[in-house]
Motif scaffolding. Sequence first.
Motif, PDB file in Angstrom:
ATOM      1  N   PRO A   1     -10.440   5.353 -13.529  1.00 48.80           N
ATOM      2  CA  PRO A   1     -11.101   4.939 -12.229  1.00 48.80           C
ATOM      3  C   PRO A   1     -10.515   3.513 -12.177  1.00 48.80           C
ATOM      4  N   VAL A   2      -9.753   3.285 -10.955  1.00 49.74           N
ATOM      5  CA  VAL A   2      -8.998   2.074 -10.658  1.00 49.74           C
ATOM      6  C   VAL A   2      -9.556   1.550  -9.198  1.00 49.74           C
ATOM      7  N   SER A   3      -9.284   0.242  -9.227  1.00 53.22           N
ATOM      8  CA  SER A   3      -9.422  -0.353  -7.977  1.00 53.22           C
ATOM      9  C   SER A   3      -8.255  -1.019  -7.365  1.00 53.22           C
ATOM     10  N   ALA A   4      -8.202  -1.133  -6.053  1.00 56.97           N
ATOM     11  CA  ALA A   4      -6.702  -1.793  -5.503  1.00 56.97           C
ATOM     12  C   ALA A   4      -7.154  -2.402  -4.236  1.00 56.97           C
ATOM     13  N   ARG A   5      -6.405  -3.279  -3.754  1.00 52.71           N
ATOM     14  CA  ARG A   5      -6.629  -4.057  -2.610  1.00 52.71           C
ATOM     15  C   ARG A   5      -5.765  -3.740  -1.389  1.00 52.71           C
ATOM     16  N   ARG A   6      -6.169  -3.651  -0.343  1.00 54.96           N
ATOM     17  CA  ARG A   6      -5.452  -3.214   0.787  1.00 54.96           C
ATOM     18  C   ARG A   6      -4.511  -4.305   1.471  1.00 54.96           C
ATOM     19  N   TRP A   7      -3.115  -4.519   1.135  1.00 57.87           N
ATOM     20  CA  TRP A   7      -2.768  -5.614   1.750  1.00 57.87           C
ATOM     21  C   TRP A   7      -2.168  -5.679   3.146  1.00 57.87           C
ATOM     22  N   HIS A   8      -1.970  -6.756   3.838  1.00 58.05           N
ATOM     23  CA  HIS A   8      -2.029  -6.976   5.067  1.00 58.05           C
ATOM     24  C   HIS A   8      -1.091  -5.891   6.077  1.00 58.05           C
ATOM     25  N   ASP A   9      -0.064  -5.186   5.204  1.00 60.68           N
ATOM     26  CA  ASP A   9       0.753  -4.324   6.001  1.00 60.68           C
ATOM     27  C   ASP A   9       0.311  -2.839   5.358  1.00 60.68           C
ATOM     28  N   GLY A  10      -0.836  -2.817   5.097  1.00 59.26           N
ATOM     29  CA  GLY A  10      -1.500  -1.549   4.682  1.00 59.26           C
ATOM     30  C   GLY A  10      -1.311  -1.017   3.323  1.00 59.26           C
ATOM     31  N   ALA A  11      -0.309  -1.706   2.678  1.00 60.91           N
ATOM     32  CA  ALA A  11      -0.062  -1.252   1.093  1.00 60.91           C
ATOM     33  C   ALA A  11      -1.296  -1.181   0.337  1.00 60.91           C
ATOM     34  N   LEU A  12      -1.432  -0.522  -0.668  1.00 60.77           N
ATOM     35  CA  LEU A  12      -2.502  -0.716  -1.760  1.00 60.77           C
ATOM     36  C   LEU A  12      -1.734  -1.105  -2.963  1.00 60.77           C
TER      37      LEU A  12
ATOM     38  N   PRO B   1      -0.108   6.132  -2.502  1.00 59.10           N
ATOM     39  CA  PRO B   1       0.802   5.363  -3.594  1.00 59.10           C
ATOM     40  C   PRO B   1       0.174   3.969  -4.042  1.00 59.10           C
ATOM     41  N   LEU B   2       0.181   3.599  -5.198  1.00 53.38           N
ATOM     42  CA  LEU B   2      -0.195   2.308  -5.533  1.00 53.38           C
ATOM     43  C   LEU B   2       1.175   1.388  -6.114  1.00 53.38           C
ATOM     44  N   GLU B   3       1.001   0.250  -5.516  1.00 53.87           N
ATOM     45  CA  GLU B   3       2.150  -0.742  -5.635  1.00 53.87           C
ATOM     46  C   GLU B   3       1.848  -1.674  -6.607  1.00 53.87           C
ATOM     47  N   LEU B   4       2.860  -2.087  -7.268  1.00 47.76           N
ATOM     48  CA  LEU B   4       2.778  -3.087  -8.431  1.00 47.76           C
ATOM     49  C   LEU B   4       1.835  -2.701  -9.577  1.00 47.76           C
ATOM     50  N   MET B   5       2.224  -1.509 -10.014  1.00 51.69           N
ATOM     51  CA  MET B   5       1.128  -1.173 -11.086  1.00 51.69           C
ATOM     52  C   MET B   5       1.645  -2.094 -12.333  1.00 51.69           C
TER      53      MET B   5
ATOM     54  N   GLU C   1      -0.269   8.032   4.471  1.00 47.36           N
ATOM     55  CA  GLU C   1      -0.063   7.732   3.059  1.00 47.36           C
ATOM     56  C   GLU C   1       0.949   8.772   2.547  1.00 47.36           C
ATOM     57  N   GLU C   2       1.962   9.353   3.497  1.00 44.66           N
ATOM     58  CA  GLU C   2       3.058  10.096   3.008  1.00 44.66           C
ATOM     59  C   GLU C   2       4.245   9.721   3.602  1.00 44.66           C
ATOM     60  N   ARG C   3       5.504  10.011   3.058  1.00 37.83           N
ATOM     61  CA  ARG C   3       6.664   9.833   3.433  1.00 37.83           C
ATOM     62  C   ARG C   3       7.264  11.008   3.999  1.00 37.83           C
ATOM     63  N   PHE C   4       7.860  10.833   5.293  1.00 35.43           N
ATOM     64  CA  PHE C   4       8.401  11.868   6.088  1.00 35.43           C
ATOM     65  C   PHE C   4       9.903  11.617   6.412  1.00 35.43           C
ATOM     66  N   ILE C   5      10.584  12.738   6.798  1.00 34.97           N
ATOM     67  CA  ILE C   5      12.037  12.352   7.114  1.00 34.97           C
ATOM     68  C   ILE C   5      12.150  13.417   8.387  1.00 34.97           C
TER      69      ILE C   5
ATOM     70  N   SER D   1       5.559 -22.806   1.205  1.00 34.19           N
ATOM     71  CA  SER D   1       5.728 -22.090  -0.138  1.00 34.19           C
ATOM     72  C   SER D   1       4.614 -21.361  -0.261  1.00 34.19           C
ATOM     73  N   VAL D   2       4.816 -20.062  -0.463  1.00 35.06           N
ATOM     74  CA  VAL D   2       3.407 -19.072  -0.499  1.00 35.06           C
ATOM     75  C   VAL D   2       3.827 -18.062  -1.479  1.00 35.06           C
ATOM     76  N   VAL D   3       2.853 -17.495  -2.148  1.00 41.04           N
ATOM     77  CA  VAL D   3       2.876 -16.488  -3.067  1.00 41.04           C
ATOM     78  C   VAL D   3       2.801 -15.112  -2.452  1.00 41.04           C
ATOM     79  N   LEU D   4       3.610 -14.125  -2.498  1.00 39.62           N
ATOM     80  CA  LEU D   4       3.381 -12.538  -1.746  1.00 39.62           C
ATOM     81  C   LEU D   4       3.824 -11.834  -2.703  1.00 39.62           C
ATOM     82  N   PRO D   5       3.366 -10.389  -2.396  1.00 37.49           N
ATOM     83  CA  PRO D   5       3.948  -9.460  -3.074  1.00 37.49           C
ATOM     84  C   PRO D   5       5.215  -8.699  -2.238  1.00 37.49           C
ATOM     85  N   TYR D   6       6.142  -8.578  -3.178  1.00 37.29           N
ATOM     86  CA  TYR D   6       7.316  -7.895  -2.651  1.00 37.29           C
ATOM     87  C   TYR D   6       7.431  -6.554  -3.074  1.00 37.29           C
ATOM     88  N   LEU D   7       7.701  -5.705  -2.200  1.00 35.09           N
ATOM     89  CA  LEU D   7       7.568  -4.284  -2.624  1.00 35.09           C
ATOM     90  C   LEU D   7       8.789  -3.415  -2.536  1.00 35.09           C
TER      91      LEU D   7
END
Length: 321
Positions: A99-110, A85-89, A269-273, A12-18
Motif C-alpha cells: 500500500p503506497v501513497s502519492a501526491r498529485r503534482w500541479h501538472d497532474g503527475a503522481l 505511473p508513479l514518478e520519482l520512486m 494515465e496512459e501513453r498513446f502514439i 530559487s525554488v525546489v521542484l520535481p524534474y521528471l
Amino acid sequence: MDYRKFLAKTESVVLPYLGGGTVDTATRRLRITTPVAPGWWRFELRGRDAIAREPAGPEGLEGLPRVRGYLWGTRLVREGAVAEPLELMPEEQPPVLAPVSARRWHDGALLFDGVEFEGEAEDQARRAMEEGHPLSSVKGVSAPLRAAFGYVLLEAASRTLGIRFVPAEARTRVQAIAEKGRAEAEECLRTLLREREAHQRALVARQERALTSVLVVEAHEWDQSRQRTQTRPGDISRAEAALHRAGARLLNHRWLSGNQLEVTYAFMEERFISIVDANSLQVVDAGVCLAGADSEVTLESLPSVIREAIDTGVLVVTRYG
C-alpha cells in the motif's frame, strides 16, 4: 508592465524534474535550459527558464492532493482499476502489492510519497501470488488490491506469451483475472492479439484499395501546391493546443514524410502514439483500433473516442513506441 524587469528577475525554488524540456510550478510551465537526471532539484528561475543548480529534498508536498493505492511495478493502482505511473520512486523498491501513497503534482503527475501500513489482506494476496493461486478464496481484499493482483498476473502472462498490453486495455477485466487466475490473464492477452491482427489485416486491405484508385494526373503541380500550404516543420503548437483542449498532454513528436506528424501524448494515465496530417490534424493512424474509422476523427476529438473505448472495455492499442 516592464517585461525587461520580469525577465531579469531570479527566484530559487525546489521542484520535481521528471525529464523532458519543461518543469512545472503551481502557476506556470518553465523551460529547462540544461536537462539533468530526474529528481528533486533546486532551480533558479529566470523569466521563463529554469536552471538546475543542485539536488534537493522534496518540498511542498504537504498541501497537494493525496492519492492512495497499491504498488504494481512503478504504477499505483487505485479505485476503478486505474494504474497510474508513479514518478520519482525511491532507490529501494517497495514490495509488490504494497500500500503506497502519492501526491498529485500541479501538472497532474503522481509523485511517490511513501509506503503505508500493511494489513493481513496484503500479506495474503502476496502469498497467493507467490503460490500461483487466484484471489477467489482470499477474503477482505479491496477492489484496488484485487486490480493490482490482476495486473501482476497479466504482466507475468505477457512475458511468457510475448503479447504486450497497456493497463487501460485490461481495466474492465482485471477483477475477473484476479478471481480466476493465470488462465484468464492469458485469454485476455490472446483476445487482444486477435483483435490487433484483425485490425492489421483490415489496414492492409484498405491500403491496397487506396493504391488501386490513386490518380496521378498533374501529380507534380499537386505536390507543389501541397508544399505551399503545408505546416512548417517544427511548428507543433497547433497539435499541442488541440491535445490540451481535449485533456491530453503532448509528450513528444516526430515529423514524417508526406507532411504527416507522429504525436506521442498522455491521456487517462496512459501513453498513446498517433499519426495525423500536419495541416488539418485529421487522424491518419489513431494507434488504437477504430474499426477503420481513423480518418473520421481529428487529433482533438480522438481522446474522447479513446475515453469511451476505455470506459466500455473495448480499447485495443495497435501502435507502441
